[in-house]
Design an enzyme around this catalytic site. Sequence first.
Site, PDB file in Angstrom:
ATOM      1  N   GLY A  99       0.846  -1.194   0.000  1.00  0.00           N
ATOM      2  CA  GLY A  99       0.000   0.000   0.000  1.00  0.00           C
ATOM      3  C   GLY A  99       0.874   1.234   0.000  1.00  0.00           C
ATOM      4  O   GLY A  99       2.067   1.176   0.330  1.00  0.00           O
ATOM      5  N   GLN A 147       3.211   9.905   1.298  1.00  0.00           N
ATOM      6  CA  GLN A 147       4.503   9.216   1.411  1.00  0.00           C
ATOM      7  C   GLN A 147       5.446   9.569   0.263  1.00  0.00           C
ATOM      8  O   GLN A 147       6.638   9.277   0.333  1.00  0.00           O
ATOM      9  CB  GLN A 147       4.298   7.699   1.488  1.00  0.00           C
ATOM     10  CG  GLN A 147       3.625   7.267   2.799  1.00  0.00           C
ATOM     11  CD  GLN A 147       3.439   5.775   2.857  1.00  0.00           C
ATOM     12  OE1 GLN A 147       2.468   5.249   2.304  1.00  0.00           O
ATOM     13  NE2 GLN A 147       4.369   5.076   3.483  1.00  0.00           N
ATOM     14  N   CYS A 179       5.924  -0.115   7.523  1.00  0.00           N
ATOM     15  CA  CYS A 179       5.586   1.091   6.770  1.00  0.00           C
ATOM     16  C   CYS A 179       6.792   1.489   5.937  1.00  0.00           C
ATOM     17  O   CYS A 179       7.919   1.517   6.444  1.00  0.00           O
ATOM     18  CB  CYS A 179       5.214   2.222   7.730  1.00  0.00           C
ATOM     19  SG  CYS A 179       4.737   3.739   6.876  1.00  0.00           S
ATOM     20  N   LEU A 180       6.550   1.803   4.665  1.00  0.00           N
ATOM     21  CA  LEU A 180       7.649   2.194   3.783  1.00  0.00           C
ATOM     22  C   LEU A 180       8.306   3.488   4.256  1.00  0.00           C
ATOM     23  O   LEU A 180       9.456   3.749   3.891  1.00  0.00           O
ATOM     24  CB  LEU A 180       7.145   2.358   2.340  1.00  0.00           C
ATOM     25  CG  LEU A 180       6.647   1.047   1.690  1.00  0.00           C
ATOM     26  CD1 LEU A 180       6.046   1.327   0.324  1.00  0.00           C
ATOM     27  CD2 LEU A 180       7.766   0.020   1.599  1.00  0.00           C
ATOM     28  N   HIS A 239      -4.451   1.519   7.793  1.00  0.00           N
ATOM     29  CA  HIS A 239      -3.076   2.037   7.843  1.00  0.00           C
ATOM     30  C   HIS A 239      -2.919   3.212   6.860  1.00  0.00           C
ATOM     31  O   HIS A 239      -2.354   4.256   7.207  1.00  0.00           O
ATOM     32  CB  HIS A 239      -2.117   0.888   7.506  1.00  0.00           C
ATOM     33  CG  HIS A 239      -0.665   1.255   7.383  1.00  0.00           C
ATOM     34  ND1 HIS A 239       0.305   0.728   8.210  1.00  0.00           N
ATOM     35  CD2 HIS A 239      -0.007   2.067   6.512  1.00  0.00           C
ATOM     36  CE1 HIS A 239       1.490   1.224   7.851  1.00  0.00           C
ATOM     37  NE2 HIS A 239       1.327   2.029   6.829  1.00  0.00           N
ATOM     38  N   GLU A 240      -3.450   3.050   5.643  1.00  0.00           N
ATOM     39  CA  GLU A 240      -3.302   4.103   4.619  1.00  0.00           C
ATOM     40  C   GLU A 240      -4.172   5.317   4.933  1.00  0.00           C
ATOM     41  O   GLU A 240      -3.737   6.457   4.735  1.00  0.00           O
ATOM     42  CB  GLU A 240      -3.644   3.553   3.227  1.00  0.00           C
ATOM     43  CG  GLU A 240      -2.871   2.336   2.764  1.00  0.00           C
ATOM     44  CD  GLU A 240      -1.373   2.451   2.890  1.00  0.00           C
ATOM     45  OE1 GLU A 240      -0.861   3.572   2.987  1.00  0.00           O
ATOM     46  OE2 GLU A 240      -0.701   1.412   2.916  1.00  0.00           O
ATOM     47  N   HIS A 289      -2.523   7.526   7.277  1.00  0.00           N
ATOM     48  CA  HIS A 289      -1.529   8.412   6.645  1.00  0.00           C
ATOM     49  C   HIS A 289      -2.179   9.707   6.149  1.00  0.00           C
ATOM     50  O   HIS A 289      -1.580  10.785   6.232  1.00  0.00           O
ATOM     51  CB  HIS A 289      -0.882   7.737   5.433  1.00  0.00           C
ATOM     52  CG  HIS A 289       0.292   6.850   5.749  1.00  0.00           C
ATOM     53  ND1 HIS A 289       1.434   7.314   6.355  1.00  0.00           N
ATOM     54  CD2 HIS A 289       0.509   5.527   5.508  1.00  0.00           C
ATOM     55  CE1 HIS A 289       2.308   6.306   6.469  1.00  0.00           C
ATOM     56  NE2 HIS A 289       1.767   5.198   5.964  1.00  0.00           N
TER      57      HIS A 289
HETATM   58  O1  GNR Z   1       3.992  -2.554   2.603  1.00  0.00           O
HETATM   59  C1  GNR Z   1       3.308  -2.410   3.621  1.00  0.00           C
HETATM   60  N1  GNR Z   1       2.973  -3.493   4.346  1.00  0.00           N
HETATM   61  C2  GNR Z   1       2.044  -3.478   5.389  1.00  0.00           C
HETATM   62  C3  GNR Z   1       1.972  -4.583   6.221  1.00  0.00           C
HETATM   63  C4  GNR Z   1       1.043  -4.634   7.234  1.00  0.00           C
HETATM   64  C5  GNR Z   1       0.184  -3.570   7.430  1.00  0.00           C
HETATM   65  C6  GNR Z   1       0.254  -2.449   6.615  1.00  0.00           C
HETATM   66  C7  GNR Z   1       1.175  -2.407   5.605  1.00  0.00           C
HETATM   67  S1  GNR Z   1       1.246  -1.016   4.572  1.00  0.00           S
HETATM   68  C8  GNR Z   1       2.919  -1.051   4.061  1.00  0.00           C
HETATM   69  C9  GNR Z   1       3.199   0.016   3.027  1.00  0.00           C
HETATM   70  C10 GNR Z   1       2.981   1.387   3.631  1.00  0.00           C
HETATM   71  O2  GNR Z   1       3.772   1.927   4.353  1.00  0.00           O
HETATM   72  N2  GNR Z   1       1.856   1.982   3.377  1.00  0.00           N
HETATM   73  O3  GNR Z   1       1.581   3.165   3.928  1.00  0.00           O
HETATM   74 NI    NI Z   2       2.696   3.249   5.784  1.00  0.00          NI
END
Ligand code: GNR
Ligand code: NI
Length: 176
Positions: A46, A51, A94-95, A136-137, A140
């Site tokens: 995601g 980001q 999270c990236l 999660h997104e 952000h």
């Molecule tokens: O790549 C991602 N893996 C992930 C694993 C578990 C819960 C959420 C994520 S999102 C993350 C990519 C990211 O930072 N998205 O904002």
């Molecule tokens: Ni993230």
Amino acid sequence: MSIKPLIILPDPILRQVSKPVERVDSDLRKLADDMLETMYDAPGIGLAAIQIGEPRRLLVIDLAKEGEEPAPHVFINPEILESSDQRSVYEEGCLSIPDYYAEVERPAAVRVKYLDRDGKLQEMQAEGLMATCLQHEIDHLNGVLFIDHISKLKRDMVVRKFKKLAKDKAPGKMVG
Ligand code: GNR
Ligand code: NI
């Protein structure tokens, strides 16, 4: 299409609240394509626009496993309409916080409404990894990171580590 540099903790850009998308046009679709390419390159499942430094309410998700057909999803102005009382725990990463992982508890299922890449209103009932990733997104888009859902002790440790890493990498910093 192009791969964009990722914004990394503790960059304050990650704390911005993103603005609603006003028009789903070719410029916005280009941004979504760049986000997908950046996400696949990372690789991640995601990515939110903030980001890559774009404070717009737009996110992409692809949960397809390696070797499967890609399944890109674009969510514009997503809103959670309903969250389940049932919770689930996933190990999240999270990236924008590379190589750090922690368990986060969230509603196990959510119903979201959003615009798709054609600007058409859609609704999705999500559970499992899709529910976790959407939350999660969407966090952000509101300047919230997954480390905000863990203990303060762990969060402070991670933030300190990334502040030190950023300082060591700062321009002008000499070796030794
Ligand atoms: O790549 C991602 N893996 C992930 C694993 C578990 C819960 C959420 C994520 S999102 C993350 C990519 C990211 O930072 N998205 O904002
Ligand atoms: Ni993230």
